[in-house]
Design an enzyme around this catalytic site. Structure first.
Site, PDB file in Angstrom:
ATOM      1  N   CYS A  51       0.867  -1.189   0.000  1.00  0.00           N
ATOM      2  CA  CYS A  51       0.000   0.000   0.000  1.00  0.00           C
ATOM      3  C   CYS A  51       0.900   1.234   0.000  1.00  0.00           C
ATOM      4  O   CYS A  51       2.049   1.164  -0.422  1.00  0.00           O
ATOM      5  CB  CYS A  51      -0.975  -0.011   1.179  1.00  0.00           C
ATOM      6  SG  CYS A  51      -0.203   0.259   2.780  1.00  0.00           S
ATOM      7  N   ARG A  52       0.401   2.334   0.486  1.00  0.00           N
ATOM      8  CA  ARG A  52       1.189   3.574   0.469  1.00  0.00           C
ATOM      9  C   ARG A  52       2.282   3.555   1.537  1.00  0.00           C
ATOM     10  O   ARG A  52       3.438   3.856   1.270  1.00  0.00           O
ATOM     11  CB  ARG A  52       0.265   4.779   0.666  1.00  0.00           C
ATOM     12  CG  ARG A  52       0.994   6.113   0.627  1.00  0.00           C
ATOM     13  CD  ARG A  52       0.009   7.280   0.756  1.00  0.00           C
ATOM     14  NE  ARG A  52       0.713   8.471   1.180  1.00  0.00           N
ATOM     15  CZ  ARG A  52       0.961   8.793   2.452  1.00  0.00           C
ATOM     16  NH1 ARG A  52       0.551   8.015   3.423  1.00  0.00           N
ATOM     17  NH2 ARG A  52       1.610   9.893   2.745  1.00  0.00           N
TER      18      ARG A  52
END
Length: 102
Positions: A63-64
């Site tokens: 993810c980020r």
């Protein structure tokens, strides 16, 4: 929960390993670039799309920053999927990216 550092994952890619990487970010985040070969399944879609995953394979979840992918990894593991969270997410990724649709 199993975890891998971004540099370790990048090394596996460079060595030509066939990896299954799932990016759980939202569409606008993915539009800025993904790890080459990654599959995009938004975090909120994981439960309804879990049938797309093979219980005999190993998945790396991205993810980020590592938080959402951690939740996805825990969910997948609880449902019999072999998954590893990438620490630090795309913020820590210093290698090649591909922009979807380009």
């Amino acid at each position: 929960m199993k975890e891998i550092q971004p540099t370790e994952l990048a090394d596996k890619l460079k060595q030509g390993e066939k990896l299954h990487i799932i990016d759980v970010r939202e569409d606008d985040e993915v539009a800025t670039g993904m790890i080459p070969g990654a599959k995009h399944i938004r975090l909120g879609e994981i439960p309804e799309r879990i049938d797309e995953l093979d219980k005999d394979e190993h998945y790396y979840i991205v993810c980020r920053s590592g938080g959402r992918s951690g939740r996805a990894t825990e969910y997948l593991e609880a449902n019999g999927i072999n998954a590893t969270n990438m620490n630090g997410g795309m913020l820590a990724w210093e290698d090649e990216i591909e922009v979807p649709g380009k």
